[in-house]
Design an enzyme around this catalytic site. Structure first.
Site, PDB file in Angstrom:
ATOM      1  N   ARG A 136       1.843   1.120  13.586  1.00  0.00           N
ATOM      2  CA  ARG A 136       2.317   0.861  12.018  1.00  0.00           C
ATOM      3  C   ARG A 136       2.118   2.130  11.226  1.00  0.00           C
ATOM      4  NH1 ARG A 136       5.260  -2.249  13.801  1.00  0.00           N
ATOM      5  NH2 ARG A 136       5.560  -4.426  12.826  1.00  0.00           N
ATOM      6  N   PRO A 179       5.298  -1.134   0.232  1.00  0.00           N
ATOM      7  CA  PRO A 179       4.241  -1.148   1.080  1.00  0.00           C
ATOM      8  C   PRO A 179       4.364  -1.259   2.411  1.00  0.00           C
ATOM      9  CG  PRO A 179       4.986  -3.025  -0.141  1.00  0.00           C
ATOM     10  CD  PRO A 179       5.679  -2.054  -0.701  1.00  0.00           C
ATOM     11  N   GLY A 180       5.780  -1.469   3.019  1.00  0.00           N
ATOM     12  CA  GLY A 180       5.860  -1.517   4.347  1.00  0.00           C
ATOM     13  C   GLY A 180       5.628  -0.153   4.960  1.00  0.00           C
ATOM     14  N   GLU A 195       1.141   3.971  -1.663  1.00  0.00           N
ATOM     15  CA  GLU A 195       1.102   4.312  -3.141  1.00  0.00           C
ATOM     16  C   GLU A 195       1.218   3.249  -3.913  1.00  0.00           C
ATOM     17  OE1 GLU A 195       4.498   6.494  -5.705  1.00  0.00           O
ATOM     18  OE2 GLU A 195       4.906   6.140  -3.819  1.00  0.00           O
ATOM     19  N   ARG A 231      16.774  15.289  -6.614  1.00  0.00           N
ATOM     20  CA  ARG A 231      15.687  14.709  -5.679  1.00  0.00           C
ATOM     21  C   ARG A 231      16.265  14.932  -4.436  1.00  0.00           C
ATOM     22  NH1 ARG A 231      10.639  14.709  -7.602  1.00  0.00           N
ATOM     23  NH2 ARG A 231      10.381  13.230  -9.643  1.00  0.00           N
ATOM     24  N   GLU A 249       1.291  13.899 -18.188  1.00  0.00           N
ATOM     25  CA  GLU A 249       2.631  14.150 -17.673  1.00  0.00           C
ATOM     26  C   GLU A 249       3.622  13.963 -19.193  1.00  0.00           C
ATOM     27  OE1 GLU A 249       3.793  15.204 -14.785  1.00  0.00           O
ATOM     28  OE2 GLU A 249       1.631  15.043 -14.225  1.00  0.00           O
ATOM     29  N   LEU A 292       1.572  12.314 -10.242  1.00  0.00           N
ATOM     30  CA  LEU A 292       0.659  11.717  -9.174  1.00  0.00           C
ATOM     31  C   LEU A 292      -0.733  11.809  -9.698  1.00  0.00           C
ATOM     32  CD1 LEU A 292       1.890  13.918  -6.215  1.00  0.00           C
ATOM     33  CD2 LEU A 292       2.586  11.725  -6.728  1.00  0.00           C
TER      34      LEU A 292
END
Length: 209
Positions: A47, A125-126, A130, A74, A103, A88
């Site tokens: 993974r 989450p795969g 983050e 983007r 920010e 971030l």
């Protein structure tokens, strides 16, 4: 049915190595070989994990129920997206709310007297660790960016105010695809229900039809 909650858990890691160290940036790519718990005889499977420090996202709303939006290019998705001020968590130990405040000043030249935590959520989450922290900022004051200078994609971004009702309608209609924007708007909408209608163009079209 299992409890309706997320549960911390750690599956066995047979081995782990770094595929990419971020090249001086804030992310790293790690390859973990893991096993299902209770199955030591199974071959480990790989993974990839993108290590990410997390982010803070700000839904800034003025006293006319308008939200400050950014139109920003983007490159990964080859689109200019409608987004919210965000940054971030790239300073060790920094609180997400402090990142959100910073920010909002740097990207919009605004400060807010009132801050409400909306939700914290894993972005994808795969593949990545983050976690993003979402805030509603109100009672806004213009303060300017100080000596902060926008660069790269940010230097070309456009800022404008959008009635919350129009933004909510555009998210529900699928015209806006940024996940952070969508989640912030939908969670804020549930907190602010009924959605502030104001004088937005989409709502006016519904009234006129």
């Amino acid at each position: 049915m299992p409890d309706l909650r997320d549960v911390p858990e750690q599956w066995p890691v047979a081995e782990s190595h770094l595929e990419y160290d971020g090249g001086g940036w804030v992310v790293r790519l790690r390859n973990d070989r893991i096993r299902r718990p209770g199955h030591p005889e199974d071959e480990p499977f790989s993974r990839l994990v993108l290590e990410h420090p997390g982010a803070a996202i700000v839904l800034a709303m003025d006293d006319q129920d308008r939200v400050l939006c950014l139109w920003q290019y983007r490159h990964a998705v080859r689109h200019t997206l409608v987004q919210l001020p965000a940054g971030l968590l790239d300073v060790d130990g920094e609180d997400p709310i402090d990142v959100a405040r910073r920010e909002l000043v740097e990207e919009a030249g605004l400060e807010a007297r009132s801050w409400t935590h909306l939700i914290s959520a894993y972005s994808s989450p795969g593949i990545t660790s983050e976690m993003s922290h979402f805030y509603l900022a109100t009672d806004l004051t213009e303060v300017g960016r100080g000596d902060f200078e926008l660069e790269h994609e940010e230097a070309e971004m456009v800022l404008d105010w959008v009635p919350f009702a129009d933004l909510h309608d555009a998210v529900v209609a699928g015209r806006l695809a940024d996940a952070h924007l969508a989640l912030a708007v939908l969670v804020a909408g549930s907190r602010l229900a009924p959605v502030p209608r104001g004088s937005g163009t989409d709502h006016q079209k519904e009234q006129d039809s």
